[in-house]
Scaffold this motif. Structure first.
Motif, PDB file in Angstrom:
ATOM      1  N   GLN A 104       0.890  -1.157   0.000  1.00 46.46           N
ATOM      2  CA  GLN A 104       0.000   0.000   0.000  1.00 46.46           C
ATOM      3  C   GLN A 104       0.926   1.204   0.000  1.00 46.46           C
ATOM      4  O   GLN A 104       2.060   1.097   0.453  1.00 46.46           O
ATOM      5  CB  GLN A 104      -0.907   0.005   1.226  1.00 46.46           C
ATOM      6  CG  GLN A 104      -0.250   0.577   2.463  1.00 46.46           C
ATOM      7  CD  GLN A 104      -1.020   0.255   3.711  1.00 46.46           C
ATOM      8  OE1 GLN A 104      -1.460  -0.872   3.907  1.00 46.46           O
ATOM      9  NE2 GLN A 104      -1.154   1.228   4.587  1.00 46.46           N
ATOM     10  N   PRO A 105       0.466   2.330  -0.522  1.00 48.24           N
ATOM     11  CA  PRO A 105       1.375   3.463  -0.680  1.00 48.24           C
ATOM     12  C   PRO A 105       1.986   3.898   0.655  1.00 48.24           C
ATOM     13  O   PRO A 105       1.346   3.808   1.699  1.00 48.24           O
ATOM     14  CB  PRO A 105       0.466   4.564  -1.218  1.00 48.24           C
ATOM     15  CG  PRO A 105      -0.707   3.867  -1.783  1.00 48.24           C
ATOM     16  CD  PRO A 105      -0.876   2.630  -0.974  1.00 48.24           C
ATOM     17  N   GLY A 106       3.229   4.311   0.605  1.00 48.25           N
ATOM     18  CA  GLY A 106       3.831   5.003   1.735  1.00 48.25           C
ATOM     19  C   GLY A 106       4.243   4.135   2.893  1.00 48.25           C
ATOM     20  O   GLY A 106       4.509   4.638   3.970  1.00 48.25           O
ATOM     21  N   VAL A 107       4.284   2.820   2.729  1.00 48.18           N
ATOM     22  CA  VAL A 107       4.820   1.970   3.791  1.00 48.18           C
ATOM     23  C   VAL A 107       6.215   1.522   3.376  1.00 48.18           C
ATOM     24  O   VAL A 107       6.396   0.921   2.314  1.00 48.18           O
ATOM     25  CB  VAL A 107       3.912   0.758   4.053  1.00 48.18           C
ATOM     26  CG1 VAL A 107       4.533  -0.135   5.109  1.00 48.18           C
ATOM     27  CG2 VAL A 107       2.532   1.221   4.474  1.00 48.18           C
ATOM     28  N   SER A 108       7.197   1.825   4.244  1.00 47.09           N
ATOM     29  CA  SER A 108       8.602   1.691   3.843  1.00 47.09           C
ATOM     30  C   SER A 108       8.893   0.299   3.288  1.00 47.09           C
ATOM     31  O   SER A 108       9.438   0.152   2.197  1.00 47.09           O
ATOM     32  CB  SER A 108       9.503   1.972   5.046  1.00 47.09           C
ATOM     33  OG  SER A 108       9.114   1.136   6.118  1.00 47.09           O
ATOM     34  N   GLY A 148       7.125  -1.843   1.811  1.00 43.83           N
ATOM     35  CA  GLY A 148       6.602  -1.999   0.463  1.00 43.83           C
ATOM     36  C   GLY A 148       7.477  -1.294  -0.555  1.00 43.83           C
ATOM     37  O   GLY A 148       7.866  -1.872  -1.575  1.00 43.83           O
ATOM     38  N   ASP A 149       7.826  -0.035  -0.264  1.00 41.50           N
ATOM     39  CA  ASP A 149       8.630   0.736  -1.220  1.00 41.50           C
ATOM     40  C   ASP A 149       9.999   0.085  -1.405  1.00 41.50           C
ATOM     41  O   ASP A 149      10.481  -0.078  -2.532  1.00 41.50           O
ATOM     42  CB  ASP A 149       8.773   2.183  -0.718  1.00 41.50           C
ATOM     43  CG  ASP A 149       7.418   2.855  -0.588  1.00 41.50           C
ATOM     44  OD1 ASP A 149       6.447   2.299  -1.135  1.00 41.50           O
ATOM     45  OD2 ASP A 149       7.344   3.909   0.087  1.00 41.50           O
ATOM     46  N   GLN A 150      10.644  -0.331  -0.280  1.00 37.70           N
ATOM     47  CA  GLN A 150      11.992  -0.931  -0.393  1.00 37.70           C
ATOM     48  C   GLN A 150      11.956  -2.167  -1.288  1.00 37.70           C
ATOM     49  O   GLN A 150      12.757  -2.309  -2.227  1.00 37.70           O
ATOM     50  CB  GLN A 150      12.516  -1.304   0.994  1.00 37.70           C
ATOM     51  CG  GLN A 150      12.866  -0.079   1.837  1.00 37.70           C
ATOM     52  CD  GLN A 150      12.949  -0.410   3.317  1.00 37.70           C
ATOM     53  OE1 GLN A 150      12.735  -1.546   3.736  1.00 37.70           O
ATOM     54  NE2 GLN A 150      13.222   0.614   4.119  1.00 37.70           N
ATOM     55  N   ARG A 151      10.982  -3.055  -1.047  1.00 38.50           N
ATOM     56  CA  ARG A 151      10.943  -4.286  -1.862  1.00 38.50           C
ATOM     57  C   ARG A 151      10.643  -3.947  -3.316  1.00 38.50           C
ATOM     58  O   ARG A 151      11.296  -4.464  -4.229  1.00 38.50           O
ATOM     59  CB  ARG A 151       9.863  -5.231  -1.316  1.00 38.50           C
ATOM     60  CG  ARG A 151      10.198  -5.760   0.053  1.00 38.50           C
ATOM     61  CD  ARG A 151       9.144  -6.730   0.533  1.00 38.50           C
ATOM     62  NE  ARG A 151       9.418  -7.141   1.910  1.00 38.50           N
ATOM     63  CZ  ARG A 151       8.649  -7.984   2.585  1.00 38.50           C
ATOM     64  NH1 ARG A 151       7.582  -8.504   2.014  1.00 38.50           N
ATOM     65  NH2 ARG A 151       8.948  -8.311   3.817  1.00 38.50           N
ATOM     66  N   LYS A 170       5.169  11.743   1.023  1.00 40.84           N
ATOM     67  CA  LYS A 170       5.361  10.297   1.054  1.00 40.84           C
ATOM     68  C   LYS A 170       5.704   9.834   2.454  1.00 40.84           C
ATOM     69  O   LYS A 170       5.131   8.912   2.982  1.00 40.84           O
ATOM     70  CB  LYS A 170       6.486   9.901   0.083  1.00 40.84           C
ATOM     71  CG  LYS A 170       6.028   9.800  -1.350  1.00 40.84           C
ATOM     72  CD  LYS A 170       5.871   8.356  -1.798  1.00 40.84           C
ATOM     73  CE  LYS A 170       4.972   8.263  -3.021  1.00 40.84           C
ATOM     74  NZ  LYS A 170       3.608   8.790  -2.723  1.00 40.84           N
ATOM     75  N   GLU A 171       6.683  10.529   3.069  1.00 38.36           N
ATOM     76  CA  GLU A 171       7.261   9.920   4.277  1.00 38.36           C
ATOM     77  C   GLU A 171       6.857  10.686   5.543  1.00 38.36           C
ATOM     78  O   GLU A 171       6.102  11.652   5.508  1.00 38.36           O
ATOM     79  CB  GLU A 171       8.798   9.882   4.168  1.00 38.36           C
ATOM     80  CG  GLU A 171       9.477  11.192   4.458  1.00 38.36           C
ATOM     81  CD  GLU A 171       9.139  12.251   3.428  1.00 38.36           C
ATOM     82  OE1 GLU A 171       9.460  13.426   3.667  1.00 38.36           O
ATOM     83  OE2 GLU A 171       8.516  11.903   2.395  1.00 38.36           O
TER      84      GLU A 171
END
Ligand SMILES: Nc1ncnc2c1ncn2[C@@H]1O[C@H](COP(=O)(O)OP(=O)(O)OP(=O)(O)O)[C@@H](O)[C@H]1O
Ligand SMILES: Nc1ncnc2c1ncn2[C@@H]1O[C@H](COP(=O)(O)OP(=O)(O)OP(=O)(O)O)[C@@H](O)[C@H]1O
Ligand SMILES: [Mg+2]
Ligand SMILES: [Mg+2]
Lengths: 262, 322, 341, 341, 262
Positions: B153-157, B159-162, D163-164
Motif C-alpha cells: 500500500q502506498p507510503g509503507v517503507s 513496500g517501497d523498499q521491496r 510520502k514519508e
C-alpha cells in the motif's frame, strides 16, 4: 349475558416517579360495549396497554374469562383473542395500507405457492383492504398502495380500526378510534362497534366524545387520577353528570348498581 | 544513551523476580509476527525471562505502538524489542525509553538512522527485493519483461523498499513501459487475485509478476491459473512463510525470498536478558544493524544465484510449524 | 410516526397508484423502483469505461467482474437483511473466514470429507449468527458493538485455530469455480449462478413472504411491529441466523474463487459490504431497501476497480476517483428518488 | 413518534420527576444519568485491573492513560456531535492526519512558523468538515457514504502531499506534551487539560445552549425540527464544521503525543471513535447521547489495553478478552438504563 | 375589519398520482376565526401545509397581506409570523416538554451568561411551560421534564397547541388541535382560540367537531375533494346543512355572500 370476559384488579403502573395507573379495577362483560372516559392523562391508555399486554403492570392481576393471565407481550394477548387499536397507531410508516392491515396475519396464496413457497396473496389482501376502508366510509383514498405515513390522519386511523375489527376474536379494545375521523367516518366506526358487539364480542371504547359514548355504550367506566372512579349506565345519568364525575366536579356515585367506587 | 543508569532505576516498580522483556510487533495477527512472538516466547522462557507482548494496529501506524510501549514501561520492563511501524516517528518514544535505562532493540525493520535503539536485527528488504528481481530476470531468460506489480500500500517503507529493490534486480527503472501495471493488495490474497485478474484484462501479454508477499502471490497464481497462464508467467515473491515455500515446491510460485523472524526474536531476547543481567550490550557492525539475512528459495536455481531448495526451505520456514 | 424515515434523510418513497391509468402506472413503477438509482449508476459506469478504455466491455471482462462479485455479493446479502432490521454486522467477514478455515481443515486429507466439512461450516457460521442474534434480540445491545466485539474475538480465534494459509483440494468445495459457456463465448461459473440465485431467492423471501414483511416492519418501527403481534425477537434472531448461513455460502463461494484461505483473508469485508448496501439504496436506519440494490452496489464497486485499473491510472489516483464516483453513484440514486415524487 | 427511539433498541429514557421528593429526585437524577453506565464500566475495569496486576493503579499509569486518551478522546467529541444528528463520520482520522501533515510541512524550518501553520491547519480541517457538511445537508446524501468517499480521497491526497514521515521541532506545536504535577506527584499535561476542557465546553454547548437542543432535535426527528422552524441545514452544517475544528484540535493533540506524523497515521481512528461513542451510550440513530460518555468510552478502551498488556497477556488473547469486555461494558450500560425505569 | 390577511389561489399539490389539493382557494381575514372542515382525506392538511411552508405547491400562489409570498420552508412562514399546529404533532420525542415548547425560540439567561455564553434559562422555560399547560387545563401532568413521547395523547397535543399560541404573530393555524383532548381540555383550547383572535390575530381551525366549529368560527371554509366547496357563515346555516355540503349530500350554495364556489 352477564358473565365477565376480561377483568383487572388493582392494577398499578409507575414510570419512574410518574404513576400512570394507581390501583385501577376494570371489568368487561360478554357482548357489551364498555366506554372508558376520563381526563387527559387520567391513565386510560396505560390501563388498556396493560390489558393488551403492551405494558407489564407493577402490581395487580388480569383475568380473562375468570382465569388469571400474564401477558408478557401484545403477542400473548392477541393469541388470547384480544385485539387493540392503540392511540398512537401502531403502524410501519413505510409499508403500504394492505401490508399494515394484515401485518402479522398475512394471507397466503392458495395451493403450493402458498403452502410450500409461503407466497403471499397480495392481490387478495389489497382488494380486502380496499373493501374494508370503503365500508368504514373512506371515500377519498386514491391508492391502496400508499405507504401509511402518506395517509391523512383519518385514513391512517381507519386502517388501524379496520385491522382490529377484522381480527378480534374475544375482545376488541379501541383507544380513541374516532379522534381523527370526520362526521361520516366516525359514524362508520360507531356502527362497526355496534356490529362487533352484536356478534357477542365485547368492545372497549376509549373516547372523549361523550355524545358518541352515550350513543353506543352499554356501560361507562369513568377513569379519574389513575383509578376507576365509577361505572355507570348511560340511561341512569345525564351527560353533564357523567362529565361532572369525570372531572371531579360531582362525587362518584356509590353503592349504585354494579358501580365499583375506589 | 545512558547505559550506567541501568535497570535498577527502571520505572514503575520492577515486575516480580524474573526479568520482564517487552515485544511490540507491527500488528497482532499477521502470521509473520505471530511466529516472531512465539519464537521470542520460547527463548524467553528458556532464559527464565518474562515476555510481555503487544502490537500496533497497522503497518505505518505509529500511535498504537507508542501507546503499547508506554504501557510496557509502566509495567516495568527492562528491555523493549520493537518492529517499528514507522521507522522515523517511533524514534522519540524509543529515546524516552532509553532515558529510563531500558534496553531497546529494533527487529525486522530498522529505525531511521538506527536512532533510539541499542541494537537492530533486521532484514534488508531492498536486498530481498533485489533477489526476487534478479531471479525473475534470470527466469525470463532475455525476454523483455511485461511486468505486473502487486504492491503493499502506498507510503509503507517495507513496500517501497521491496518494490524498488525488485526493479533494481530486474534492471528496469520505475515508470518504464515494461511495467504493464501496478495495484495495491495490502498483502491480501483476495485483493491480490482481483488485482491480477484486472491487470491481465488490461494486458494479456504479462509474462512476469512481482508480489509484495506470499498471500498476494497465491492470489495472483489463482488468477493466472484461471486465465491459463500459470506456466507461461514468472511469479516471484518474498517472505518465506511455510505455505509460501510450499507454494514454491508445488510450482505455483517460481521463487520466494525467505526472511528469518525467529532468528531476530531469539537474538533480541538473548541480548535483552544479557543486558538485564549485567548491562552488557551487543556489538553492532558498521552497517548499524545485524543483518539476519535473506535466502532465495527455489527448486530451479538459475543464473548462478545462490539459492536453497524447498526442502531446506520447509525446515526453516516460519508460520506453519511454530 | 414519520421520524425514522426522516432520520434516514429520505422521504417515504411514494408508491405506484394502481388507480392511475395503466401506462402512467408502468411509468410510475419504473421511476419509483428503488433499484433504479444503483442500476443507472452501474450502467453509466459501464458505458463510461467502455468508451474510455479498450476491451472493458469484452465478454471476458464482464464475466470476470461477475466472478469477482460472488463473495462480497453473497456477504452483502446477509448484511442487507441485518441492516433492514436497523442493525449492522461488522463481523460478517470474520465469520466467513472462520468458516472457510474450519471447512478447509476438516476437509484436508481426502475429497470424501469435503461435503460433511462444508455442512459443518454452515453449522458453525449459523451458530455464530445465532450468538450475535441472541445478544442483540434478548439483551437489546447495539448490533454495532456486539458484532464489533465478535469481530475482534473471531479474528484472534481464527489465528489461534490455524497459523497459516490452508489449501483445499479440488472437489465439491471448489466446484463453484467450474462452469460453462453461454452462447459458446460468455463464461459463467456455478458460483455466478449461485449468487444470482441467492439474490433472487432472498428478493422473493423479502418481498413476497410474511417473514419478509415482518423484517421490514421491525426495521421500520419495531414498537409497532411488536404491537401488531409480531414476535420481534424471533424475527431478529431469524435474520442473524440467516445471515450466518449466507456467510457460510460466501465461504463456499470463496473456495470457488481460490482454494486457499487464511486467517487474514477478507479483512475489509464488513466495510465493503456496508458500502455495497448503502450504494444499493438501503437505509442504514432500517426498514427500506432491497437485496438486488446491494448486489448492484457490489458490482458498481468492482466495475470501478476494474475500469480504473484498465485505464492504467496510478493506484493513488484511483482511490481519489473511486471516492468521487462512489459519492456520485449515491447522489444519482437520491436524484432519481426525487424525480420519483 | 416512537419508532426512531425504538429502532435505537432502547426505550425513551424517562427523566427525573421534579415533582417527586427531593431525595427521590436526586436518586432519580443519579440512576437516570446517561453517563452512569459507561462510568461504572470504567470504574469496574480499573478496580479489576488494580486487583489482578501490580502497579496498574499507580499515579504514573493513571496519568499515562489520561495522556493516551487525548487524541482519540478529542476525535470522539467530533464524532459524537455528528452521530447525535443521526450522521456518522468515517473520515475523521483522515481529516486530522491531513491536518497534521499540512501543519508539519508548513512549520518545518523555524519555530516562528508554528502558530500560523497551526491556524492554517484549523482552517483546512474546518474546510474539510464544511465539505462533507455541505454534501450531507444540501444534497441529503447518507453521511456514511459521503465520509467514506472523503476518507478514500483524503488518504490518497495525504500520500500524494507527502510520502514519508514528517517531524516538527519543539515549540508551540508540541507544547501540549509539557505540563506540571498535581500534588507534586500526579503528572498532568496541557494536552490532558485541553481535552478535559474540550469535553466540558462541548457538554455545556450541547446541554445548555439553544444550538445544542437543536442538534438533539435534528437527530431526534428532523422533520419535526424543520417544522418548528429550526434551520436544519444550518444546524447540520455547523455540526460538521465544528467537528472539523475538533479534528484540528486533535491534530494539535497528536503533536503533543508525538512530534512525528505520517500519511499512514491513525488508520483506525474512525472505528475507534465510533466504538468510544457507542460504549459511551450514544445511539447511532441520533438524538440521544452525551460527549462525556464518549470520552469515558475512549478511556474504557485504553484502560483495557493498558491493563491487559500489563497482565502480560498475548495480543491474540488480549483481543478476545477485549471483545468480551467491550460487549460487557455496553451490556452494563443497558442494564443500568433498565434499572432506571 | 375585513381586509384579507392570508390568501391562496388555485393551489395544486400532487403526490405521484395522488392529487391532494386540486386547485383550492383560501382566504383568511384579520381577527377572524376561520374553521376549515371536510371529510377525511379532503385535502385540508395538505392545503394548510402549503400555507405554513411545509409543502411547496405544484401550482397556485399564496399572498400574505396582499403580497405574493414563496415559503420554501416552515422557517420562512414563521419569520412571516405564521405559526402552525400540525396534525401529526411536530415534536422531538426524546426531548422534554419545555424544550419542545420553546424549540427554536429558546429563552436565554439574563446578563452575560445569556448574552455571552448564550446560556439557556431552563428554569424560566420550565415554569412558563408548566403555566401554559395548566392554563390549557392539563391538571394531570406530573412532571414537566418528561420526554414528550412519554406524554399521554392529549398532553402531547396540548404542548403543540401551547407552542403555536405562544408564538403566533400574524396568523395561527391549528390542524385538529382538540382531536385528542378531553371535554374540559377542548374547552380550554377553544377559549384560547377566542382569546387569540380577540387580540386581532386570525386563527385557522381545522376540526371535525362541528358543534365546536359552530361555537367559535366566524366563517366556515368547507373543503371537498381537494377544493374549497364553499365558505359559509355559521349563523346562515344549520349544522346539518353544513355537514350536507361537506359530504356532498347538498349542493354548495352559490352566489351567496362571500361564498366562492369552485
Ligand atoms: N412512558 C411513560 N413515562 C412516563 N410517564 C408516562 C409514560 N406513559 C404515560 N405516562 C404518564 O401517565 C399518565 C397517564 O397517561 P395515559 O396515556 O394513560 O393517559 P390517558 O388517560 O390515555 O390520556 P389521554 O386521554 O390524553 O390519552 C400521564 O400523566 C402520562 O404523562
Ligand atoms: N405524502 C403523501 N403522499 C401521497 N399521498 C398523500 C400524501 N399526503 C397526503 N396524501 C393524500 O392526499 C389526500 C389529502 O390528505 P390530507 O392529509 O390533506 O387530508 P385531510 O383533509 O387532512 O384528512 P384528515 O381530515 O383525515 O386529516 C389523502 O388522500 C392522502 O392520502
Ligand atoms: Mg390515551
Ligand atoms: Mg388532516
Amino acid at each position: 349475558m352477564n358473565e365477565t370476559v376480561l377483568e383487572a384488579r388493582n392494577i398499578v403502573k409507575r414510570y419512574g416517579h410518574v404513576t400512570a395507573v394507581a390501583g385501577a379495577d376494570f371489568d368487561l362483560r360478554a357482548g357489551e360495549v364498555l366506554a372508558v372516559i376520563g381526563d387527559n392523562g387520567a391513565g386510560k391508555s396505560s390501563l388498556i396497554k396493560v390489558l393488551s399486554g403492551d405494558v407489564i403492570p407493577d402490581a395487580g392481576e388480569v383475568l380473562l374469562e375468570g382465569q388469571p393471565v400474564q401477558f408478557r407481550s401484545p403477542h400473548d394477548a392477541q393469541k388470547a383473542g384480544i385485539e387493540t387499536v392503540y392511540q398512537d397507531l401502531a403502524m410501519a410508516p413505510a409499508l403500504d395500507i394492505a401490508t399494515n392491515l394484515f401485518l402479522g396475519r398475512e394471507v397466503r396464496r392458495k395451493g403450493p405457492l402458498g403452502s410450500v413457497l409461503r407466497m403471499l396473496d397480495v392481490k387478495e389482501m389489497r382488494s380486502r383492504s380496499r373493501k374494508q376502508m370503503d365500508e368504514l366510509g373512506i371515500t377519498t383514498l386514491q391508492s391502496i398502495t400508499q405507504p401509511v405515513d402518506s395517509l391523512s390522519g383519518g385514513q391512517r386511523q381507519t386502517v388501524a380500526v379496520a385491522r382490529a375489527a377484522a381480527f378480534g376474536r374475544k375482545v376488541v379494545i379501541m383507544d380513541e378510534p374516532t379522534a381523527a375521523l370526520g362526521v361520516r367516518e366516525s359514524k362508520g366506526v360507531l356502527d362497526l362497534i355496534k356490529r362487533i358487539s352484536a356478534t357477542g364480542i365485547p368492545v372497549v371504547l376509549i373516547s372523549h366524545d361523550i355524545p358518541a359514548v352515550f350513543e353506543v355504550a352499554d356501560r361507562i367506566h369513568i377513569h379519574r387520577l389513575g383509578r376507576r372512579a365509577a361505572v355507570v349506565r348511560p340511561q341512569d345519568h345525564s351527560m353533564n353528570e357523567v362529565v361532572g364525575i369525570m372531572t371531579g366536579a360531582l362525587p362518584a356515585p356509590t353503592a349504585q348498581n354494579d358501580t365499583v367506587s375506589s | 544513551t545512558s547505559t550506567k543508569s541501568g535497570s535498577a532505576t527502571s520505572s514503575g516498580g520492577s515486575g516480580g523476580t524474573s526479568v520482564k522483556i517487552g515485544l511490540v510487533t507491527k500488528t497482532d495477527s499477521n502470521p509473520y509476527f505471530v511466529s516472531m512472538r512465539s519464537a521470542a516466547q520460547k527463548e524467553a522462557s528458556k532464559m527464565g525471562a518474562q515476555l510481555v507482548a503487544a502490537a500496533g494496529t497497522a503497518d505505518g501506524d505509529n500511535a498504537s505502538q507508542v501507546t503499547a510501549i508506554e504501557n510496557m514501561m509502566a509495567s516495568g520492563v527492562k528491555a523493549i524489542l520493537v518492529t517499528p511501524n514507522d521507522s522515523k516517528a517511533i524514534v522519540p518514544t524509543l529515546l524516552a525509553a532509553q532515558q529510563k535505562g531500558i534496553f531497546v532493540a529494533a527487529l525486522d525493520t530498522q529505525t531511521e538512522g538506527n536512532k533510539g535503539v541499542d541494537a537492530t536485527w533486521a532484514t534488508d528488504n531492498t536486498k530481498a527485493g533485489v533477489e526476487q528481481g534478479a531471479y525473475v530476470k534470470a527466469a525470463l531468460a532475455g525476454k523483455t519483461p511485461v511486468l505486473a506489480m502487486l504492491d503493499l500500500q502506498p507510503g509503507v517503507s517495507v513496500g517501497d523498499q521491496r518494490h524498488n529493490g525488485f526493479l533494481t534486480g530486474l534492471g528496469v527503472p520505475d515508470g518504464s513501459k515494461e511495467i504493464a501495471g501496478k495495484q495495491d493488495t495490502n498483502g491480501d490474497q483476495a485483493k491480490g487475485q482481483t488485482a491480477m485478474e484486472n491487470l491481465l484484462q488490461k494486458n494479456g501479454n504479462i509474462n512476469s509478476v512481482y508480489t509484495i508477499n506470499e498471500p498476494a502471490a497465491i492470489g495472483a497464481y489463482t488468477a493466472l491459473k484461471n486465465a491459463g497462464k500459470a506456466n507461461s508467467v514468472v511469479l516471484g515473491s518474498i517472505d518465506g512463510g511455510c505455505t509460501g515455500v510450499q507454494a514454491v515446491k508445488d510450482g505455483k510460485i517460481a521463487a520466494t525470498v525467505m526472511r528469518f523472524p525467529s532468528k531476530m526474536a531469539t537474538a533480541g531476547v538473548d541480548a535483552a536478558v544479557a543486558f538485564a543481567k549485567n548491562g552488557a550490550k551487543p556489538s553492532v557492525p558498521a552497517s548499524g544493524y545485524i543483518d539476519t539475512g535473506v535466502q532465495l528459495i527455489t527448486d530451479k536455481p538459475l543464473g548462478g544465484l545462490a539459492a536453497k531448495d524447498t526442502t531446506w526451505g520447509l525446515q526453516n520456514c516460519w508460520g506453519g510449524a511454530s | 410516526m414519520t421520524d425514522s424515515l426522516q432520520l434516514a434523510g429520505e422521504k417515504a418513497a411514494a408508491v405506484p397508484d394502481t388507480s392511475g391509468t395503466r401506462a402512467a402506472t408502468v411509468a410510475d413503477r419504473f421511476f419509483r423502483n428503488p433499484v433504479l438509482g444503483p442500476l443507472s449508476a452501474l450502467i453509466l459506469a459501464v458505458v463510461g469505461f467502455s468508451i474510455f478504455t479498450q476491451n472493458f466491455l469484452s465478454v471476458d471482462n464482464t464475466s470476470l467482474i461477475l466472478q469477482q462479485s460472488v463473495v462480497v455479493g453473497t456477504l452483502a446479502l446477509g448484511q442487507t437483511v441485518i441492516i433492514l432490521t436497523g442493525g449492522i454486522d461488522l463481523a460478517n467477514g470474520a465469520i466467513m473466514v472462520l468458516g472457510t478455515l474450519v471447512v478447509a481443515k476438516l476437509a484436508s486429507g481426502h475429497a470424501g470429507l469435503q461435503i460433511p466439512a462444508l455442512l459443518i461450516g454452515f453449522v458453525v457460521c449459523a451458530a455464530l449468527g445465532l450468538i450475535s442474534g441472541l445478544i442483540v434480540s434478548r439483551l437489546g445491545l447495539p448490533p454495532f458493538i456486539v458484532t464489533l466485539g465478535l469481530l475482534t474475538i473471531l479474528t484472534s480465534v481464527s489465528r489461534l485455530y490455524t497459523k497459516e494459509t490452508v489449501l483445499v483440494d479440488n472437489g465439491p468445495l471448489t466446484v463453484l469455480s467450474k462452469g460453462g459457456y453461454l452462447f459458446g463465448k460468455f463464461q459463467i461459473t456455478f458460483g455466478v449462478l449461485l449468487v444470482l440465485v441467492s439474490v433472487a431467492v432472498l428478493h422473493f423471501a423479502l418481498t413476497r413472504t410474511a417473514w419478509g414483511r415482518h423484517v421490514y416492519a421491525v426495521g421500520n418501527n419495531d414498537l409497532a411491529a411488536k404491537r401488531t403481534g409480531i414476535n420481534v425477537r424471533r424475527v431478529l434472531l431469524s435474520v442473524y441466523v440467516l445471515a450466518g448461513v449466507l456467510y457460510a455460502l460466501a465461504a463456499w463461494q470463496a473456495f470457488g474463487r481460490s482454494p486457499a484461505t487464511s486467517p487474514n483473508a477478507y479483512p475489509t469485508a464488513n466495510l465493503d459490504t456496508i458500502t455495497a448496501v448503502v450504494i444499493g439504496g438501503t437505509s442504514l436506519f432500517g426498514g427500506r431497501g432491497t437485496v438486488l440494490g446491494s448486489y448492484l452496489g457490489a458490482l458498481i464497486v468492482l466495475v470501478l476497480q476494474s475500469g480504473l485499473t484498465q485505464a492504467g491510472i496510478d493506484p493513488l489516483y484511483q482511490n481519489i476517483v473511486t471516492g468521487v464516483l462512489v459519492i456520485a453513484a449515491v447522489a444519482l440514486d437520491s436524484i432519481t428518488r426525487k424525480k420519483a415524487r
